[in-house]
Structure formats: structure tokens, C-alpha cells
Design a protein around this motif. Structure first.
Motif, PDB file in Angstrom:
ATOM      1  N   THR A 267       0.861  -1.181   0.000  1.00 41.08           N
ATOM      2  CA  THR A 267       0.000   0.000   0.000  1.00 41.08           C
ATOM      3  C   THR A 267       0.891   1.222   0.000  1.00 41.08           C
ATOM      4  OG1 THR A 267      -1.672  -1.232   1.235  1.00 41.08           O
ATOM      5  CG2 THR A 267      -1.895   1.160   1.149  1.00 41.08           C
ATOM      6  N   PHE A 268       1.095   1.785  -1.178  1.00 36.69           N
ATOM      7  CA  PHE A 268       2.104   2.826  -1.381  1.00 36.69           C
ATOM      8  C   PHE A 268       1.925   3.994  -0.427  1.00 36.69           C
ATOM      9  CE2 PHE A 268       5.345   4.995  -3.585  1.00 36.69           C
ATOM     10  CZ  PHE A 268       4.949   6.300  -3.817  1.00 36.69           C
ATOM     11  N   ARG A 269       0.692   4.392  -0.194  1.00 36.74           N
ATOM     12  CA  ARG A 269       0.466   5.601   0.596  1.00 36.74           C
ATOM     13  C   ARG A 269       0.868   5.412   2.056  1.00 36.74           C
ATOM     14  NH1 ARG A 269      -4.533   3.204   0.105  1.00 36.74           N
ATOM     15  NH2 ARG A 269      -5.663   2.843   2.057  1.00 36.74           N
ATOM     16  N   LYS A 270       1.124   4.174   2.475  1.00 35.32           N
ATOM     17  CA  LYS A 270       1.534   3.917   3.860  1.00 35.32           C
ATOM     18  C   LYS A 270       3.053   3.983   4.039  1.00 35.32           C
ATOM     19  CE  LYS A 270      -2.409   1.022   5.170  1.00 35.32           C
ATOM     20  NZ  LYS A 270      -2.827  -0.276   5.735  1.00 35.32           N
ATOM     21  N   TYR A 271       3.792   4.190   2.954  1.00 34.83           N
ATOM     22  CA  TYR A 271       5.246   4.173   3.023  1.00 34.83           C
ATOM     23  C   TYR A 271       5.832   5.569   2.881  1.00 34.83           C
ATOM     24  CZ  TYR A 271       5.138  -0.899   2.384  1.00 34.83           C
ATOM     25  OH  TYR A 271       4.920  -2.236   2.531  1.00 34.83           O
ATOM     26  N   ALA A 272       6.792   5.868   3.716  1.00 34.86           N
ATOM     27  CA  ALA A 272       7.674   6.993   3.422  1.00 34.86           C
ATOM     28  C   ALA A 272       8.650   6.529   2.352  1.00 34.86           C
ATOM     29  CB  ALA A 272       8.430   7.419   4.675  1.00 34.86           C
ATOM     30  N   MET A 273       9.072   7.437   1.502  1.00 32.24           N
ATOM     31  CA  MET A 273       9.940   7.090   0.377  1.00 32.24           C
ATOM     32  C   MET A 273      11.216   7.916   0.411  1.00 32.24           C
ATOM     33  SD  MET A 273       8.152   4.783  -1.092  1.00 32.24           S
ATOM     34  CE  MET A 273       9.130   4.552  -2.579  1.00 32.24           C
ATOM     35  N   GLY A 274      12.275   7.318  -0.072  1.00 29.09           N
ATOM     36  CA  GLY A 274      13.551   8.023  -0.071  1.00 29.09           C
ATOM     37  C   GLY A 274      14.357   7.735  -1.318  1.00 29.09           C
ATOM     38  N   TRP A 275      15.330   8.599  -1.538  1.00 25.49           N
ATOM     39  CA  TRP A 275      16.321   8.404  -2.601  1.00 25.49           C
ATOM     40  C   TRP A 275      17.708   8.433  -1.958  1.00 25.49           C
ATOM     41  CZ3 TRP A 275      15.362   7.058  -7.545  1.00 25.49           C
ATOM     42  CH2 TRP A 275      14.080   7.275  -8.048  1.00 25.49           C
ATOM     43  N   PHE A 276      18.535   7.494  -2.370  1.00 25.88           N
ATOM     44  CA  PHE A 276      19.917   7.417  -1.934  1.00 25.88           C
ATOM     45  C   PHE A 276      20.788   7.330  -3.179  1.00 25.88           C
ATOM     46  CE2 PHE A 276      19.601   6.458   2.674  1.00 25.88           C
ATOM     47  CZ  PHE A 276      18.236   6.317   2.772  1.00 25.88           C
ATOM     48  N   ARG A 277      22.079   7.545  -3.014  1.00 22.60           N
ATOM     49  CA  ARG A 277      22.991   7.388  -4.137  1.00 22.60           C
ATOM     50  C   ARG A 277      24.310   6.818  -3.660  1.00 22.60           C
ATOM     51  NH1 ARG A 277      24.011  13.817  -5.574  1.00 22.60           N
ATOM     52  NH2 ARG A 277      25.195  14.343  -3.677  1.00 22.60           N
ATOM     53  N   GLN A 278      24.998   6.166  -4.599  1.00 26.43           N
ATOM     54  CA  GLN A 278      26.308   5.610  -4.296  1.00 26.43           C
ATOM     55  C   GLN A 278      27.221   5.791  -5.489  1.00 26.43           C
ATOM     56  OE1 GLN A 278      26.330   1.496  -3.025  1.00 26.43           O
ATOM     57  NE2 GLN A 278      28.271   1.778  -1.973  1.00 26.43           N
ATOM     58  N   ALA A 279      28.284   6.529  -5.269  1.00 22.49           N
ATOM     59  CA  ALA A 279      29.300   6.733  -6.292  1.00 22.49           C
ATOM     60  C   ALA A 279      30.362   5.651  -6.159  1.00 22.49           C
ATOM     61  CB  ALA A 279      29.917   8.119  -6.132  1.00 22.49           C
ATOM     62  N   PRO A 280      31.087   5.362  -7.237  1.00 23.03           N
ATOM     63  CA  PRO A 280      32.133   4.328  -7.187  1.00 23.03           C
ATOM     64  C   PRO A 280      33.147   4.612  -6.079  1.00 23.03           C
ATOM     65  CG  PRO A 280      31.705   4.949  -9.450  1.00 23.03           C
ATOM     66  CD  PRO A 280      30.931   5.915  -8.602  1.00 23.03           C
ATOM     67  N   GLY A 281      33.410   3.611  -5.257  1.00 28.45           N
ATOM     68  CA  GLY A 281      34.401   3.746  -4.203  1.00 28.45           C
ATOM     69  C   GLY A 281      33.923   4.508  -2.981  1.00 28.45           C
ATOM     70  N   LYS A 282      32.641   4.885  -2.975  1.00 31.97           N
ATOM     71  CA  LYS A 282      32.101   5.649  -1.846  1.00 31.97           C
ATOM     72  C   LYS A 282      30.952   4.897  -1.198  1.00 31.97           C
ATOM     73  CE  LYS A 282      33.411  10.240  -3.495  1.00 31.97           C
ATOM     74  NZ  LYS A 282      32.932  11.638  -3.724  1.00 31.97           N
TER      75      LYS A 282
ATOM     76  N   GLY B 114       7.940   1.590   6.002  1.00 34.24           N
ATOM     77  CA  GLY B 114       6.597   1.707   6.552  1.00 34.24           C
ATOM     78  C   GLY B 114       6.541   2.088   8.015  1.00 34.24           C
ATOM     79  N   THR B 115       7.691   2.270   8.649  1.00 32.99           N
ATOM     80  CA  THR B 115       7.711   2.655  10.068  1.00 32.99           C
ATOM     81  C   THR B 115       8.362   4.016  10.235  1.00 32.99           C
ATOM     82  OG1 THR B 115       9.888   1.770  10.625  1.00 32.99           O
ATOM     83  CG2 THR B 115       8.065   0.201  10.568  1.00 32.99           C
ATOM     84  N   SER B 116       8.375   4.496  11.448  1.00 32.66           N
ATOM     85  CA  SER B 116       8.934   5.830  11.714  1.00 32.66           C
ATOM     86  C   SER B 116      10.448   5.882  11.575  1.00 32.66           C
ATOM     87  CB  SER B 116       8.524   6.302  13.101  1.00 32.66           C
ATOM     88  OG  SER B 116       9.021   5.414  14.081  1.00 32.66           O
ATOM     89  N   SER B 117      11.084   4.740  11.364  1.00 36.47           N
ATOM     90  CA  SER B 117      12.542   4.739  11.239  1.00 36.47           C
ATOM     91  C   SER B 117      13.014   5.485  10.002  1.00 36.47           C
ATOM     92  CB  SER B 117      13.067   3.308  11.223  1.00 36.47           C
ATOM     93  OG  SER B 117      12.652   2.622  10.057  1.00 36.47           O
ATOM     94  N   TRP B 118      12.100   5.766   9.080  1.00 35.37           N
ATOM     95  CA  TRP B 118      12.502   6.479   7.864  1.00 35.37           C
ATOM     96  C   TRP B 118      13.086   7.848   8.184  1.00 35.37           C
ATOM     97  CZ3 TRP B 118      10.849  11.151   5.854  1.00 35.37           C
ATOM     98  CH2 TRP B 118       9.773  11.756   6.522  1.00 35.37           C
ATOM     99  N   SER B 119      12.594   8.465   9.246  1.00 34.98           N
ATOM    100  CA  SER B 119      13.079   9.806   9.600  1.00 34.98           C
ATOM    101  C   SER B 119      14.517   9.785  10.092  1.00 34.98           C
ATOM    102  CB  SER B 119      12.171  10.435  10.654  1.00 34.98           C
ATOM    103  OG  SER B 119      12.167   9.663  11.840  1.00 34.98           O
ATOM    104  N   ARG B 120      15.029   8.583  10.397  1.00 31.65           N
ATOM    105  CA  ARG B 120      16.436   8.434  10.761  1.00 31.65           C
ATOM    106  C   ARG B 120      17.257   7.942   9.575  1.00 31.65           C
ATOM    107  NH1 ARG B 120      13.707   5.660  14.829  1.00 31.65           N
ATOM    108  NH2 ARG B 120      14.470   3.665  14.040  1.00 31.65           N
ATOM    109  N   GLY B 121      16.620   7.884   8.412  1.00 28.98           N
ATOM    110  CA  GLY B 121      17.325   7.406   7.229  1.00 28.98           C
ATOM    111  C   GLY B 121      17.394   5.907   7.122  1.00 28.98           C
TER     112      GLY B 121
END
Length: 122
Positions: A28-43, A100-107
Motif C-alpha cells: 500500500t504505497f500511501r503507507k510508506y515513506a519514500m527516499g532516494w539514496f545514491r552511491q558513487a564508485p568507491g564511496k 513503513g515505520t517511523s525509522s525512515w526519519s532516521r534514514g
């Protein structure tokens, strides 16, 4: 467990724009917080942006504030990352994530997509 598929990556010149999309299924998409992350080579993987389930709260890493915008369309089960004024240092694989939990606010996110490559040439 929600499944996530990113799209929209590619090669762009510095100063250009790209919009990444992430389509969610299996939950249920509306129940999830969503995020974007990135990873560069070697990082290590780096948090980029996040948005709450009700669009009320957004977070950005300092390096993209004013240039990137996260948004979501709950009717389309999709989250977006509009990236403007791109810089070579934005080059990375970009990953969509859901929580889906409040842990999203901690990344802390538990579901991940496969990633889409963004390359910014100078």
C-alpha cells in the motif's frame, strides 16, 4: 514487502536536469515513506532525499538543497526526484527506498530498488 523499480537515469551535461521515477508495487504505497539514496564508485551509500507518506515532510542532504526536489503521486504509486543544476559530483547510482515505520526519519529504509545510473559530464 514492496517492490521498487527506478527509471529515468542517464547521461547529462553539467547544469542539466533529469527526473528519476520509482514505481512501487506489492504494497500500500500511501503507507510508506519514500527516499532516494545514491552511491558513487568507491564511496559509501549516501542519503539524498526523503518524503513522508502524506507529503507533509521532506528532507534533503545539504549538497542537493535548492537543486533537487522529491515528490510523490500516491495515485500512481510513484515517487520522483527532480534533479536540476546537475554537477559532476552528482554522478552515482541512485536508489529508491521505502519504509513503513517511523525509522525512515532516521534514514533507515527496509525496501530497496535496483538503482538507476546518473552520469553528469563536465
Amino acid at each position: 514487502q514492496v517492490q521498487l523499480v527506478e527509471s529515468g537515469g542517464g547521461l547529462v551535461q553539467a547544469g542539466g536536469s533529469l527526473r528519476l521515477s520509482c514505481l512501487a508495487s506489492g504494497g500500500t504505497f500511501r503507507k510508506y515513506a519514500m527516499g532516494w539514496f545514491r552511491q558513487a564508485p568507491g564511496k559509501e551509500r549516501e542519503f539524498v532525499a526523503a518524503i513522508s507518506w502524506n507529503v507533509g515532510t521532506t528532507y534533503y542532504v545539504d549538497s542537493v538543497k535548492g537543486r533537487f526536489t522529491i515528490s510523490r503521486d500516491n495515485a500512481k504509486n510513484t515517487v520522483y526526484l527532480q534533479m536540476d543544476s546537475l554537477k559532476p559530483e552528482d554522478t552515482a547510482a541512485y536508489y529508491c527506498a521505502a519504509e513503513g515505520t517511523s525509522s525512515w526519519s532516521r534514514g533507515d529504509f527496509s525496501s530497496w530498488g535496483q538503482g538507476t545510473q546518473v552520469t553528469v559530464s563536465s
